[in-house]
Motif scaffolding. Structure first.
Motif, PDB file in Angstrom:
ATOM      1  N   GLU A  65       0.849  -1.191   0.000  1.00  0.00           N
ATOM      2  CA  GLU A  65       0.000   0.000   0.000  1.00  0.00           C
ATOM      3  C   GLU A  65       0.888   1.245   0.000  1.00  0.00           C
ATOM      4  O   GLU A  65       2.006   1.215   0.485  1.00  0.00           O
ATOM      5  N   ALA A  66       0.372   2.346  -0.517  1.00  0.00           N
ATOM      6  CA  ALA A  66       1.134   3.590  -0.524  1.00  0.00           C
ATOM      7  C   ALA A  66       1.156   4.205   0.870  1.00  0.00           C
ATOM      8  O   ALA A  66       0.144   4.224   1.565  1.00  0.00           O
ATOM      9  N   GLY A  67       2.293   4.668   1.259  1.00  0.00           N
ATOM     10  CA  GLY A  67       2.466   5.355   2.528  1.00  0.00           C
ATOM     11  C   GLY A  67       3.760   6.135   2.459  1.00  0.00           C
ATOM     12  O   GLY A  67       4.451   6.122   1.441  1.00  0.00           O
ATOM     13  N   LEU A  68       4.111   6.810   3.531  1.00  0.00           N
ATOM     14  CA  LEU A  68       5.342   7.593   3.553  1.00  0.00           C
ATOM     15  C   LEU A  68       6.398   6.915   4.414  1.00  0.00           C
ATOM     16  O   LEU A  68       6.100   6.375   5.483  1.00  0.00           O
ATOM     17  N   VAL A  69       7.627   6.982   3.930  1.00  0.00           N
ATOM     18  CA  VAL A  69       8.789   6.568   4.705  1.00  0.00           C
ATOM     19  C   VAL A  69       9.571   7.850   4.980  1.00  0.00           C
ATOM     20  O   VAL A  69       9.812   8.643   4.071  1.00  0.00           O
ATOM     21  N   ASP A 103       7.969   4.651   9.542  1.00  0.00           N
ATOM     22  CA  ASP A 103       6.796   4.507   8.681  1.00  0.00           C
ATOM     23  C   ASP A 103       5.557   4.600   9.551  1.00  0.00           C
ATOM     24  O   ASP A 103       5.641   4.543  10.781  1.00  0.00           O
ATOM     25  N   GLU A 104       4.427   4.740   8.904  1.00  0.00           N
ATOM     26  CA  GLU A 104       3.147   4.762   9.612  1.00  0.00           C
ATOM     27  C   GLU A 104       2.311   3.563   9.187  1.00  0.00           C
ATOM     28  O   GLU A 104       1.096   3.647   9.056  1.00  0.00           O
ATOM     29  N   GLY A 105       2.989   2.462   8.979  1.00  0.00           N
ATOM     30  CA  GLY A 105       2.350   1.241   8.500  1.00  0.00           C
ATOM     31  C   GLY A 105       1.695   0.449   9.612  1.00  0.00           C
ATOM     32  O   GLY A 105       1.304   0.993  10.648  1.00  0.00           O
ATOM     33  N   GLY A 133      -0.703  -0.836  14.112  1.00  0.00           N
ATOM     34  CA  GLY A 133      -1.596   0.103  13.469  1.00  0.00           C
ATOM     35  C   GLY A 133      -1.076   1.531  13.386  1.00  0.00           C
ATOM     36  O   GLY A 133      -1.725   2.392  12.801  1.00  0.00           O
ATOM     37  N   LYS A 134       0.085   1.780  13.970  1.00  0.00           N
ATOM     38  CA  LYS A 134       0.614   3.155  13.981  1.00  0.00           C
ATOM     39  C   LYS A 134       1.991   3.272  13.339  1.00  0.00           C
ATOM     40  O   LYS A 134       2.444   4.378  13.075  1.00  0.00           O
ATOM     41  N   GLY A 135       2.674   2.148  13.136  1.00  0.00           N
ATOM     42  CA  GLY A 135       3.948   2.203  12.444  1.00  0.00           C
ATOM     43  C   GLY A 135       5.138   1.789  13.276  1.00  0.00           C
ATOM     44  O   GLY A 135       5.013   1.380  14.427  1.00  0.00           O
ATOM     45  N   THR A 136       6.305   1.917  12.638  1.00  0.00           N
ATOM     46  CA  THR A 136       7.561   1.467  13.218  1.00  0.00           C
ATOM     47  C   THR A 136       8.625   2.539  13.027  1.00  0.00           C
ATOM     48  O   THR A 136       8.678   3.188  11.986  1.00  0.00           O
ATOM     49  N   THR A 137       9.463   2.683  14.031  1.00  0.00           N
ATOM     50  CA  THR A 137      10.609   3.586  13.962  1.00  0.00           C
ATOM     51  C   THR A 137      11.864   2.783  14.294  1.00  0.00           C
ATOM     52  O   THR A 137      11.905   2.089  15.313  1.00  0.00           O
ATOM     53  N   ILE A 138      12.848   2.888  13.429  1.00  0.00           N
ATOM     54  CA  ILE A 138      14.129   2.221  13.630  1.00  0.00           C
ATOM     55  C   ILE A 138      15.172   3.311  13.859  1.00  0.00           C
ATOM     56  O   ILE A 138      15.282   4.249  13.066  1.00  0.00           O
ATOM     57  N   ILE A 139      15.919   3.178  14.944  1.00  0.00           N
ATOM     58  CA  ILE A 139      16.966   4.144  15.282  1.00  0.00           C
ATOM     59  C   ILE A 139      18.301   3.402  15.270  1.00  0.00           C
ATOM     60  O   ILE A 139      18.514   2.491  16.074  1.00  0.00           O
TER      61      ILE A 139
END
Length: 142
Positions: free
Chosen positions: A60-64, A81-83, A127-133
């Protein structure tokens, strides 16, 4: 206070993975990294962005979003992402685990990131996404 910082965002299309890798590498190059250090960063960014596109958005389209910060000889790369998010981060980080065996994924993305970077932190909410640091210390400035 950080010495320098950049942000980029792009649509979650696999064609943009190479753009992200090259953009971060170009930004990091101001630290005069070795070829090996630069390859490590490019590989880790590639894995994180691919995870966002393949697993976060599942086509699906989303923003990275990528934010890269330099402080001294340390680089922090934040890829978000907000996947759909990760249900079980510990399980997802196990070598060879993949939530998409249908796509013949190797399940080594997080292992690759951990191997090539000095630290890796994963935050995710269903439902809200993932953040990788990811952080890497560049030896060339020591």
């Amino acid at each position: 206070m950080r010495d320098n910082m950049m942000k980029i965002e792009f649509i979650s299309k696999s064609q943009n993975e190479s753009f992200a890798r090259v953009a971060v590498a170009a930004f990091v190059s101001q630290l005069d990294p070795t070829i090996e250090e630069l390859t490590d960063v490019k590989t880790a960014v590639s894995e994180a962005v691919t995870n966002a596109i393949i697993h976060g958005y599942e086509g699906e389209a989303g923003l990275v979003r990528i934010q890269t910060e330099i402080q001294g000889n340390e680089v922090t790369i934040i890829i978000a992402d907000e996947g759909k998010g990760i249900e079980d981060i510990t399980k997802a980080m196990e070598p060879l685990y993949t939530s998409r065996p249908d796509l013949e994924r190797s399940g080594m993305g997080f292992t690759v990131m951990e191997t090539f970077m000095d630290s890796l932190e994963v935050k995710s909410e269903r439902g809200k996404g993932t953040t990788i640091i990811m952080k890497k210390i560049f030896k060339s400035l020591n």
